[in-house]
Design an enzyme around this catalytic site. Sequence first.
Site, PDB file in Angstrom:
ATOM      1  N   SER A   1      -1.659   0.624  -2.647  1.00 44.36           N
ATOM      2  CA  SER A   1      -1.039  -0.335  -1.727  1.00 44.36           C
ATOM      3  C   SER A   1      -0.884   0.201  -0.306  1.00 44.36           C
ATOM      4  O   SER A   1      -0.434  -0.530   0.570  1.00 44.36           O
ATOM      5  CB  SER A   1       0.327  -0.766  -2.263  1.00 44.36           C
ATOM      6  OG  SER A   1       1.214   0.336  -2.336  1.00 44.36           O
TER       7      SER A   1
ATOM      8  N   LYS B   1      10.206  -3.119  -1.921  1.00 50.22           N
ATOM      9  CA  LYS B   1       9.611  -2.682  -0.661  1.00 50.22           C
ATOM     10  C   LYS B   1      10.281  -3.369   0.527  1.00 50.22           C
ATOM     11  O   LYS B   1      10.554  -2.735   1.560  1.00 50.22           O
ATOM     12  CB  LYS B   1       8.114  -2.965  -0.683  1.00 50.22           C
ATOM     13  CG  LYS B   1       7.340  -2.112  -1.682  1.00 50.22           C
ATOM     14  CD  LYS B   1       5.857  -2.432  -1.656  1.00 50.22           C
ATOM     15  CE  LYS B   1       5.092  -1.525  -2.633  1.00 50.22           C
ATOM     16  NZ  LYS B   1       3.649  -1.809  -2.627  1.00 50.22           N
TER      17      LYS B   1
END
Length: 845
Positions: free
Chosen positions: A728, A771
């Site tokens: 990611s 996140k």
Amino acid sequence: MKSAAAPKKSGMSKFFSALAGKISSEEFPLLPLRDIVLFPQTIIPIYITYKPGIAAVEAALKRDMRLFAAPLKTLSDSEVPAAGDMYGLGSVVRIVQYLHLPDSSYRVVLHGEFRGSITSLKKEGGHALVRIAVSAAAPQQLPPGPEKLALIRSVQKAFVRYAEYSKKVSTETLSTIEKTENPERLCNIISNALFIKTEKKAALLDHGDETKRLETLLETLEMENEILGIQKSISGKVKNRIDRNQREFILNEQLREINKELGKENTEDEFAELERAIEEKYPGEEVLLKAKKELARLRKLQPLSPEAGVIRGYLDWIADLPWNGDVPRADDFGNGESEPSPQAPGESLVRAEKILEEDHYGMEKAKERILEFIAVQELSSGKSGALKGPILCFVGPPGTGKTSLGKSVARALSRRFVRVSLGGVRDEAEIRGHRKTYVGALPGKIIQSMRKAGSVNPVFLLDEIDKLSSDFRGDPASALLEVLDPEQNNTFADHYLEVPYDLSRVLFIATANSLHTIPYPLLDRMEVIDIPGYGEQEKLSIAKRYLIPKELEANGLKDAKISFKDEAILSITRHWTMESGVRGLEREIARCARRIARRAVENGFGQTGKQVKDYKKAIKADDLEKLLGRRRYKRDLVFREARVGVVYGLAWTETGGAILPVETKNYNGNGELTITGNLGDVMKESARIALSYLRSEQDTFKFRVKDIGETDFHIHVPEGAIPKDGPSAGITLASSLLSTLCGIAPRPGIAMTGELTLTGRVLPIGGLKEKVLAAIRNGMEKVLVPLENQEDWNELDKEIKSSIAVEFTETAFDAFKALFDAKKTSIYRKPRQKPAKKSPVRKKH
């Protein structure tokens, strides 16, 4: 004859007196013996491995091969013994044979010559030298008198009885003793043959007078004979008792057969009670046949036989397990509540929803799934257990309430609750049990917990299922495949039971912090429900509704007027905790409560002073450093100003989200890429993909380097002690490289996440909530999120979405457009003919 013999005896006496005087002036190397007593006129081989003994043997070999062997009171391998360490008695021995072994030890054969006692001792080198006084009488030349002969005969008869009791004396020794009439020789041989303690043997070396020595030996023999006789009597009684038990067993079997012939076979006994207890559980035909077969074997065995104990334990397990329907029992239902009374249709659903809301904040997906199960169960003819239990898996960071949610589910369903911790389990037998042929065998944790629950449909929590291990003893994760498969667990086979057990009505709930370590076949059997971390507003609500009242009550401040300001709670979450859950927040609130309780007592509040209900205290943010000490956590490594080559990614960890700063530098070289920061293979591949993508697009961007093929790049991700991996960070790495190549700093306050492909597409990621929370916690103004994660964004709470702006990216150009200010300095050589599709932007409220 007498007159002729008398002068001869007198001459020998004078000779021994002269010998004793000579020996008293002679020094002998001291051989300290451990647990051994050497007697004259005996030969014994021994190994000498300790330093003082080795030194004494070597000294004797240089002299006349003679030593003084004395038994020790205290054992020591290294020190030269002192006079107080020995009994003071011993024998002068001669080395007949010796063998020097490779490890410097000796094997020697020693022959005892005469007895003596130590008169002086001095240390010389690694051993001791002693002077002795001779204890042995002169050799007897005349036959013993009647009294002494009678004493000799008594000693010989006593030793014969001792040999009969002990069964350890050889026939050669017995024959020698029966033929010996010399008192000194007789005492030495018998003393050497006795199996008694060292101190008793050492006492037999004493006495220069033969008569006294014979009397001492006779007293010792009689005492040992009495002890051995008592032992024999006790052993005989125990044997008779065992024989009597066997006799009673045979008579009972005969009586049973007689009763059968007389038609009296319905007599109640323990076996009948056990059989009735098993039948009352309605375990099924196969289980009942197996139980009756084992019960028939048990009836034929002796009660004290080991096999009888194994079978009886097995049958007790069969009788104790729940087999068909709930077993009424006055225990709790997961949280201290008694079994509820029957309710009207729909009321159970309302009650379950109320319980779930009372116990936990948020967790909407998990609550909806539980309520769906209750609704389907009501529609399935309203019978408890008519529906197969689902297999749920709660996945989330530590401290988010997964385990306590399992208890609330048990309360909501009015079921009993059992929990098994799987952390560190590495043996398949922990799940399936051992076969009952093994000593101490037991069923596995599944069957043990079912007996503990006493119900066929409990809520069964498998805690920390991602922490399972495996080794040479088997793989417990593979053993769980049958347990967690609704199509197979109705015939679960435990190795100990050896019969199928129905687990289909059990509601299994597993908890895990991560799915990466769970084998795919096991994960495929479970319905995964994410339990994400909490945002600041969620933690604020949880603290006010649950944690603060709980800790105030636990610390004796329930009646006091204590309040926490919102800014104080938020400050604790920001500066004293760094987690996605609330476990650390609860600990810090508990610390505050303890400090407040102490101050209340110091101010005179308590049982003997002022009433606690009159104590008032409002906790503000400024009070926290006094209560909790200095701040523990600061923001991640985030620069407030823009810097060339520095961008910020977002990472997911098992404890929540984190900011991932990426730094890049370039310098002249040959096109090599250096990657540091303890990165995993997947993340290193993402860096290579990012560089390859930018090389393929070098005609599009304004690179300040002349030739990208002659430029080396160094990518570093700070905090190198922490391992990092995952795809990611692809768009983050590409943005850092592009900023370095163009020499343009990106906009500050922007964090991003997304996997980059070689063609420039941005793929979706996981852990979006954690996140985004990390970005908010570190003061970011905007996050760049893959377009395919837009639905995940829409599911976030309003408080989170209103705290930060978001921009969705479909390609790398979308991210570059949001990251670099085109009005100030463009990163492109010329305007792109086909601009990327405009992504929706949600600005900060």
